[in-house]
Design a protein around this motif. Structure first.
Motif, PDB file in Angstrom:
ATOM      1  N   SER A 167       0.954  -1.038  -0.028  1.00 41.59           N
ATOM      2  CA  SER A 167       0.436  -0.477  -0.193  1.00 41.59           C
ATOM      3  C   SER A 167       0.629   1.387   0.390  1.00 41.59           C
ATOM      4  O   SER A 167       0.410   2.268  -0.711  1.00 41.59           O
ATOM      5  CB  SER A 167      -0.704  -0.135   1.560  1.00 41.59           C
ATOM      6  OG  SER A 167      -0.368  -0.111   2.361  1.00 41.59           O
ATOM      7  N   SER A 168       1.714   1.036   0.471  1.00 44.14           N
ATOM      8  CA  SER A 168       2.721   2.475   1.008  1.00 44.14           C
ATOM      9  C   SER A 168       2.970   2.572  -0.743  1.00 44.14           C
ATOM     10  O   SER A 168       3.862   4.154  -1.151  1.00 44.14           O
ATOM     11  CB  SER A 168       4.552   2.635   2.082  1.00 44.14           C
ATOM     12  OG  SER A 168       4.776   1.156   1.371  1.00 44.14           O
ATOM     13  N   HIS A 169       3.357   1.838  -1.806  1.00 48.05           N
ATOM     14  CA  HIS A 169       3.578   1.945  -3.068  1.00 48.05           C
ATOM     15  C   HIS A 169       3.187   1.847  -4.255  1.00 48.05           C
ATOM     16  O   HIS A 169       3.268   2.156  -5.124  1.00 48.05           O
ATOM     17  CB  HIS A 169       4.940   1.100  -3.482  1.00 48.05           C
ATOM     18  CG  HIS A 169       6.444   1.166  -2.393  1.00 48.05           C
ATOM     19  ND1 HIS A 169       5.965   0.696  -0.931  1.00 48.05           N
ATOM     20  CD2 HIS A 169       6.958   1.512  -3.072  1.00 48.05           C
ATOM     21  CE1 HIS A 169       7.507   0.835  -1.219  1.00 48.05           C
ATOM     22  NE2 HIS A 169       8.416   1.445  -2.247  1.00 48.05           N
ATOM     23  N   THR A 170       1.346   2.032  -3.865  1.00 49.68           N
ATOM     24  CA  THR A 170       0.620   1.757  -4.621  1.00 49.68           C
ATOM     25  C   THR A 170      -0.471   2.767  -3.829  1.00 49.68           C
ATOM     26  O   THR A 170      -0.793   3.667  -4.272  1.00 49.68           O
ATOM     27  CB  THR A 170      -0.268   0.849  -5.032  1.00 49.68           C
ATOM     28  OG1 THR A 170      -0.096   0.020  -3.700  1.00 49.68           O
ATOM     29  CG2 THR A 170       1.313  -0.628  -5.701  1.00 49.68           C
ATOM     30  N   VAL A 171      -0.863   2.340  -3.022  1.00 49.91           N
ATOM     31  CA  VAL A 171      -2.258   3.433  -2.236  1.00 49.91           C
ATOM     32  C   VAL A 171      -1.773   5.004  -2.142  1.00 49.91           C
ATOM     33  O   VAL A 171      -2.514   6.126  -2.467  1.00 49.91           O
ATOM     34  CB  VAL A 171      -3.166   3.339  -1.568  1.00 49.91           C
ATOM     35  CG1 VAL A 171      -3.415   3.634  -0.665  1.00 49.91           C
ATOM     36  CG2 VAL A 171      -3.332   1.565  -1.510  1.00 49.91           C
ATOM     37  N   GLY A 172      -0.265   5.319  -1.704  1.00 47.74           N
ATOM     38  CA  GLY A 172      -0.106   6.159  -1.330  1.00 47.74           C
ATOM     39  C   GLY A 172       0.441   7.258  -2.966  1.00 47.74           C
ATOM     40  O   GLY A 172      -0.527   8.281  -3.226  1.00 47.74           O
ATOM     41  N   PRO A 173       0.900   6.917  -3.623  1.00 49.30           N
ATOM     42  CA  PRO A 173       1.214   7.564  -5.037  1.00 49.30           C
ATOM     43  C   PRO A 173       0.069   7.581  -5.796  1.00 49.30           C
ATOM     44  O   PRO A 173      -0.076   8.953  -6.056  1.00 49.30           O
ATOM     45  CB  PRO A 173       2.490   6.580  -5.571  1.00 49.30           C
ATOM     46  CG  PRO A 173       3.254   5.983  -4.574  1.00 49.30           C
ATOM     47  CD  PRO A 173       2.024   5.352  -2.690  1.00 49.30           C
ATOM     48  N   MET A 174      -1.135   7.092  -5.737  1.00 45.80           N
ATOM     49  CA  MET A 174      -1.865   6.694  -6.552  1.00 45.80           C
ATOM     50  C   MET A 174      -2.775   8.041  -5.820  1.00 45.80           C
ATOM     51  O   MET A 174      -3.743   9.064  -6.817  1.00 45.80           O
ATOM     52  CB  MET A 174      -2.792   5.593  -6.833  1.00 45.80           C
ATOM     53  CG  MET A 174      -4.372   5.946  -8.005  1.00 45.80           C
ATOM     54  SD  MET A 174      -5.034   4.369  -7.274  1.00 45.80           S
ATOM     55  CE  MET A 174      -4.169   3.602  -8.349  1.00 45.80           C
ATOM     56  N   ARG A 175      -3.069   8.381  -4.566  1.00 46.04           N
ATOM     57  CA  ARG A 175      -3.500   9.111  -3.744  1.00 46.04           C
ATOM     58  C   ARG A 175      -3.528  10.736  -3.869  1.00 46.04           C
ATOM     59  O   ARG A 175      -3.718  11.176  -4.266  1.00 46.04           O
ATOM     60  CB  ARG A 175      -3.903   8.848  -2.468  1.00 46.04           C
ATOM     61  CG  ARG A 175      -5.070   7.594  -1.885  1.00 46.04           C
ATOM     62  CD  ARG A 175      -4.886   7.490  -0.380  1.00 46.04           C
ATOM     63  NE  ARG A 175      -5.062   8.582   0.157  1.00 46.04           N
ATOM     64  CZ  ARG A 175      -6.394   9.567  -0.127  1.00 46.04           C
ATOM     65  NH1 ARG A 175      -7.629   8.945  -0.817  1.00 46.04           N
ATOM     66  NH2 ARG A 175      -6.421  10.793   0.687  1.00 46.04           N
ATOM     67  N   ALA A 176      -1.492  11.025  -3.895  1.00 43.16           N
ATOM     68  CA  ALA A 176      -1.361  11.833  -4.309  1.00 43.16           C
ATOM     69  C   ALA A 176      -0.957  12.395  -5.704  1.00 43.16           C
ATOM     70  O   ALA A 176      -1.230  13.932  -5.706  1.00 43.16           O
ATOM     71  CB  ALA A 176       0.145  11.275  -4.099  1.00 43.16           C
ATOM     72  N   ALA A 177      -1.205  11.257  -6.698  1.00 39.86           N
ATOM     73  CA  ALA A 177      -1.034  12.349  -7.952  1.00 39.86           C
ATOM     74  C   ALA A 177      -2.708  12.295  -7.939  1.00 39.86           C
ATOM     75  O   ALA A 177      -3.131  13.255  -8.725  1.00 39.86           O
ATOM     76  CB  ALA A 177      -1.070  10.783  -8.694  1.00 39.86           C
ATOM     77  N   ALA A 178      -4.336  11.725  -7.853  1.00 37.29           N
ATOM     78  CA  ALA A 178      -5.006  12.031  -7.250  1.00 37.29           C
ATOM     79  C   ALA A 178      -5.206  13.413  -7.347  1.00 37.29           C
ATOM     80  O   ALA A 178      -6.431  13.951  -7.722  1.00 37.29           O
ATOM     81  CB  ALA A 178      -6.181  10.767  -7.192  1.00 37.29           C
ATOM     82  N   LEU A 179      -4.684  13.748  -5.741  1.00 38.88           N
ATOM     83  CA  LEU A 179      -5.269  15.092  -5.253  1.00 38.88           C
ATOM     84  C   LEU A 179      -4.620  15.782  -6.008  1.00 38.88           C
ATOM     85  O   LEU A 179      -5.155  17.253  -5.377  1.00 38.88           O
ATOM     86  CB  LEU A 179      -4.194  14.816  -4.073  1.00 38.88           C
ATOM     87  CG  LEU A 179      -5.100  14.049  -3.380  1.00 38.88           C
ATOM     88  CD1 LEU A 179      -4.608  13.632  -1.817  1.00 38.88           C
ATOM     89  CD2 LEU A 179      -6.472  14.495  -2.719  1.00 38.88           C
TER      90      LEU A 179
END
Length: 128
Positions: A17-29
């Protein structure tokens, strides 16, 4: 204090999750902020820079694809994982990222997806 299972586990793609959820959320934000400031139409180029462990293990853990999907307006808890591979294939074929899922922006994966062997201050999983 009651704790829900949803407080403990995050829904998302990838093995980490630290390598996918976080980066995806950051990009979407990031895309959301551009939309709110009415700047989406002014974007001509996107360059993704992954640092530290996002760079070192990012491809194997899906960080690169997660960021791209976030830039396309997807969220980790709402995306259909079956759509990721075909959408990445289309991006690679056309050289075009659909920012916010609708605005075409030229994207050359070899040039614009940068995996850097350096760390940013404060956290080993960083991106710009």
């Amino acid at each position: 204090m009651a704790i829900s299972v949803f407080d403990l586990f995050k829904i998302g793609i990838g093995p980490s999750s630290s390598h996918t959820v976080g980066p995806m959320r950051a990009a979407a934000l990031f895309v959301e902020a551009l939309r709110e400031r009415q700047l989406l139409a002014r974007v001509r180029r996107i360059e993704v820079r992954l640092y530290g462990s996002l760079s070192a293990t990012g491809v194997g853990h899906g960080s690169d694809r997660a960021v791209i999907m976030g830039l396309m307006g997807e969220w980790p808890d709402r995306i259909d994982p079956a759509q990721i591979a075909p959408r990445i294939a289309t991006l690679l074929e056309r050289g075009e990222l659909l920012l916010d899922g609708r605005l075409p922006v030229a994207f050359d994966w070899a040039r614009d997806m940068r995996l850097l062997e350096e760390n940013l201050p404060y956290h080993p999983n960083a991106m710009t």
